[in-house]
Scaffold this motif. Structure first.
Motif, PDB file in Angstrom:
ATOM      1  N   GLU A 100       0.835  -1.197   0.000  1.00  0.00           N
ATOM      2  CA  GLU A 100       0.000   0.000   0.000  1.00  0.00           C
ATOM      3  C   GLU A 100       0.873   1.251   0.000  1.00  0.00           C
ATOM      4  O   GLU A 100       2.091   1.182   0.213  1.00  0.00           O
ATOM      5  CB  GLU A 100      -0.929  -0.017   1.218  1.00  0.00           C
ATOM      6  N   THR A 101       0.235   2.386  -0.230  1.00  0.00           N
ATOM      7  CA  THR A 101       0.962   3.652  -0.311  1.00  0.00           C
ATOM      8  C   THR A 101       1.814   3.923   0.931  1.00  0.00           C
ATOM      9  O   THR A 101       2.973   4.333   0.806  1.00  0.00           O
ATOM     10  CB  THR A 101      -0.012   4.815  -0.557  1.00  0.00           C
ATOM     11  N   PRO A 102       1.313   3.706   2.150  1.00  0.00           N
ATOM     12  CA  PRO A 102       2.175   3.938   3.329  1.00  0.00           C
ATOM     13  C   PRO A 102       3.426   3.061   3.329  1.00  0.00           C
ATOM     14  O   PRO A 102       4.482   3.497   3.802  1.00  0.00           O
ATOM     15  CB  PRO A 102       1.250   3.588   4.504  1.00  0.00           C
ATOM     16  N   LYS A 139      -5.124  -4.458  -9.117  1.00  0.00           N
ATOM     17  CA  LYS A 139      -6.203  -3.872  -9.903  1.00  0.00           C
ATOM     18  C   LYS A 139      -5.677  -2.682 -10.699  1.00  0.00           C
ATOM     19  O   LYS A 139      -4.785  -1.970 -10.252  1.00  0.00           O
ATOM     20  CB  LYS A 139      -7.332  -3.410  -8.985  1.00  0.00           C
ATOM     21  N   ALA A 140      -6.216  -2.470 -11.888  1.00  0.00           N
ATOM     22  CA  ALA A 140      -5.818  -1.336 -12.712  1.00  0.00           C
ATOM     23  C   ALA A 140      -6.075  -0.032 -11.965  1.00  0.00           C
ATOM     24  O   ALA A 140      -7.108   0.141 -11.314  1.00  0.00           O
ATOM     25  CB  ALA A 140      -6.585  -1.351 -14.030  1.00  0.00           C
ATOM     26  N   GLY A 141      -5.124   0.874 -12.030  1.00  0.00           N
ATOM     27  CA  GLY A 141      -5.263   2.171 -11.379  1.00  0.00           C
ATOM     28  C   GLY A 141      -4.979   2.152  -9.894  1.00  0.00           C
ATOM     29  O   GLY A 141      -5.321   3.111  -9.191  1.00  0.00           O
ATOM     30  N   SER A 142      -4.344   1.080  -9.395  1.00  0.00           N
ATOM     31  CA  SER A 142      -4.096   0.983  -7.949  1.00  0.00           C
ATOM     32  C   SER A 142      -2.628   1.144  -7.599  1.00  0.00           C
ATOM     33  O   SER A 142      -2.192   0.675  -6.552  1.00  0.00           O
ATOM     34  CB  SER A 142      -4.588  -0.371  -7.429  1.00  0.00           C
ATOM     35  N   ASN A 143      -1.866   1.779  -8.477  1.00  0.00           N
ATOM     36  CA  ASN A 143      -0.442   1.920  -8.225  1.00  0.00           C
ATOM     37  C   ASN A 143      -0.209   2.664  -6.912  1.00  0.00           C
ATOM     38  O   ASN A 143      -0.596   3.826  -6.766  1.00  0.00           O
ATOM     39  CB  ASN A 143       0.227   2.686  -9.374  1.00  0.00           C
ATOM     40  N   PRO A 144       0.422   2.035  -5.924  1.00  0.00           N
ATOM     41  CA  PRO A 144       0.576   2.668  -4.604  1.00  0.00           C
ATOM     42  C   PRO A 144       1.596   3.797  -4.559  1.00  0.00           C
ATOM     43  O   PRO A 144       1.706   4.496  -3.544  1.00  0.00           O
ATOM     44  CB  PRO A 144       1.030   1.496  -3.719  1.00  0.00           C
ATOM     45  N   VAL A 145       2.340   3.992  -5.644  1.00  0.00           N
ATOM     46  CA  VAL A 145       3.368   5.033  -5.650  1.00  0.00           C
ATOM     47  C   VAL A 145       2.831   6.354  -6.185  1.00  0.00           C
ATOM     48  O   VAL A 145       3.393   7.418  -5.920  1.00  0.00           O
ATOM     49  CB  VAL A 145       4.588   4.577  -6.486  1.00  0.00           C
ATOM     50  N   SER A 146       1.728   6.299  -6.918  1.00  0.00           N
ATOM     51  CA  SER A 146       1.231   7.492  -7.621  1.00  0.00           C
ATOM     52  C   SER A 146       0.985   8.678  -6.697  1.00  0.00           C
ATOM     53  O   SER A 146       1.187   9.834  -7.079  1.00  0.00           O
ATOM     54  CB  SER A 146      -0.048   7.144  -8.389  1.00  0.00           C
ATOM     55  N   ALA A 147       0.540   8.418  -5.471  1.00  0.00           N
ATOM     56  CA  ALA A 147       0.202   9.515  -4.554  1.00  0.00           C
ATOM     57  C   ALA A 147       1.428  10.131  -3.891  1.00  0.00           C
ATOM     58  O   ALA A 147       1.322  11.184  -3.246  1.00  0.00           O
ATOM     59  CB  ALA A 147      -0.760   9.003  -3.474  1.00  0.00           C
ATOM     60  N   ILE A 148       2.575   9.505  -4.047  1.00  0.00           N
ATOM     61  CA  ILE A 148       3.790  10.014  -3.400  1.00  0.00           C
ATOM     62  C   ILE A 148       4.466  11.026  -4.325  1.00  0.00           C
ATOM     63  O   ILE A 148       4.838  10.682  -5.451  1.00  0.00           O
ATOM     64  CB  ILE A 148       4.771   8.871  -3.085  1.00  0.00           C
ATOM     65  N   PRO A 149       4.623  12.284  -3.899  1.00  0.00           N
ATOM     66  CA  PRO A 149       5.209  13.298  -4.786  1.00  0.00           C
ATOM     67  C   PRO A 149       6.714  13.102  -4.974  1.00  0.00           C
ATOM     68  O   PRO A 149       7.384  12.504  -4.129  1.00  0.00           O
ATOM     69  CB  PRO A 149       4.928  14.614  -4.047  1.00  0.00           C
ATOM     70  N   THR A 150       7.205  13.595  -6.078  1.00  0.00           N
ATOM     71  CA  THR A 150       8.650  13.576  -6.307  1.00  0.00           C
ATOM     72  C   THR A 150       9.294  14.649  -5.440  1.00  0.00           C
ATOM     73  O   THR A 150       8.652  15.624  -5.052  1.00  0.00           O
ATOM     74  CB  THR A 150       8.974  13.847  -7.779  1.00  0.00           C
ATOM     75  N   MET A 151      10.557  14.482  -5.151  1.00  0.00           N
ATOM     76  CA  MET A 151      11.275  15.458  -4.343  1.00  0.00           C
ATOM     77  C   MET A 151      11.799  16.602  -5.200  1.00  0.00           C
ATOM     78  O   MET A 151      11.878  17.740  -4.771  1.00  0.00           O
ATOM     79  CB  MET A 151      12.453  14.775  -3.635  1.00  0.00           C
ATOM     80  N   GLY A 152      12.188  16.251  -6.443  1.00  0.00           N
ATOM     81  CA  GLY A 152      12.801  17.266  -7.290  1.00  0.00           C
ATOM     82  C   GLY A 152      14.232  17.509  -6.834  1.00  0.00           C
ATOM     83  O   GLY A 152      14.536  17.433  -5.647  1.00  0.00           O
TER      84      GLY A 152
END
Length: 357
Positions: A100-102, A139-152
């Motif tokens: 999961e994302t956490p 499931k499609a669209g469940s990528n847990p990394v998507s919500a984590i922003p890049t640092m830049g």
């Protein structure tokens, strides 16, 4: 608290399956207690059977390496393999659908003080879960990394001066004991060609003595100069021929002489025949690992501040822009827009102007 089945425990309102991993105990999350025993036993059966399934994270990472990573350049793969090992080990107790994302956020958190490293791990982890979705592990669209922003990361502004380039060449030619190093002259030639052409490191390592009839877009020496085509923009870029200058001719002639001398030393049955110009001591193509090792040692002996091989491309763009303007630099680097090229220009010299009066 002991759970309702052997090898399970309750902690924080959740059931866990607890198993030994060497001297450590691994806690595998199941369901929340409030979801009831039917949900618990379903999750437990699923967890017990996971070892024989193909959706564990280590197996997913291995599939990603075979199916996705192999399409990347050799240089990129070296770093991706290292990151893949870390990812597989960090998530080894979980299935692809369980992450999961956490979990991803906790994994990436130690890298937050290193923005570039953080973003490289994030990008690779996101790509791995994209493959999991395509294979039906998630499931499609469940990528847990998507919500984590890049640092830049802060744009690089490192400019290698002419003096520093000479120093690092000398640092490569002579070891700490003052004696000539076996690969120093090859490194010096590589740095020279990289600066003069502005080409990517991976492209230059594949530089051929002449055109390959089966792969005409491979970098090679031609009648008019050096032919290069960028890997990253293969579909949209146009080939670039960096025309001869006395300096470029001299370094290519030196490379050919080095190759001829090395191959002559080998007995006929041991001789390695390769069309590439950059070769190691045994006559085989020079690898990125060998180049990187020689570069780091030379940079340390030359006492250069933190500098990367790719900074040579920025030096080439900067010096070319000063000589022929942004258009000339744009053609050399084979960028789609001049804004891309402008990002490579290093403002390393004070601007000159006349006095006010």
């Amino acid at each position: 608290m002991k759970g309702p089945a052997k090898g399970t425990q309750i902690k924080g309102g959740r059931y866990y399956r607890v198993r030994a991993d060497g001297a450590k105990r691994v806690w595998l999350p199941l369901t929340k207690v409030r979801e009831g025993l039917p949900a618990f036993y379903t999750a437990l059966a699923d967890s017990l059977g996971r070892d024989s399934r193909d959706d564990t994270m280590p197996k997913l990472v291995a599939e990603w390496q075979r199916e996705v990573m192999v399409k990347h350049s050799a240089k990129t793969q070296i770093d991706e393999k290292r990151r893949a090992t870390v990812i597989a080990d960090s998530f080894k107790t979980l299935g692809a659908a369980e992450v999961e994302t956490p979990d991803c956020y906790d994994f990436l958190k130690p890298f937050q003080s290193m923005p570039r490293t953080h973003d490289l791990f994030r990008s690779q982890l996101r790509s791995i879960f994209q493959l999991a979705e395509l294979k039906g592990y998630r499931k499609a669209g469940s990528n847990p990394v998507s919500a984590i922003p890049t640092m830049g990361s802060t744009p690089r502004d490192r400019y290698i001066t002419d003096s520093e380039l000479r120093r690092v060449k000398i640092g490569g030619l002579y070891g700490a004991n003052g004696r000539r190093t076996p690969t120093g002259i090859t490194l010096a030639c590589f740095l020279e060609v990289a600066f003069l052409t502005g080409a990517d490191v991976g492209v230059l390592l594949r530089l051929r003595e002449e055109r390959d009839q089966e792969n005409p877009d491979e970098p090679h020496v031609c009648a008019d100069g050096i032919f290069v085509r960028r890997d990253k923009t293969e579909r949209t870029s146009r080939p670039v021929i960096v025309e001869w200058t006395p300096r470029l001719r001299a370094v290519v002639a030196k490379l050919k002489a080095i190759k001829a001398a090395q191959q002559t030393k080998k007995r006929a049955q041991q001789r390695v025949v390769t069309p590439l110009l950059f070769i190691g001591m045994d006559g085989t193509p020079w690898t990125y690992e060998a180049l990187s090792s020689a570069w780091q040692k030379a940079r340390a002996r030359a006492k250069l501040p933190p500098t990367m091989l790719r900074d040579l491309r920025a030096k080439a763009a900067t010096d070319k822009e000063e000589k022929d303007g942004i258009t000339g630099a744009n053609v050399l680097l084979d960028h789609t827009t001049e804004q891309q090229t402008a990002d490579y220009i290093r403002r390393k010299k004070a601007r000159r102007t006349s006095a006010a009066a």
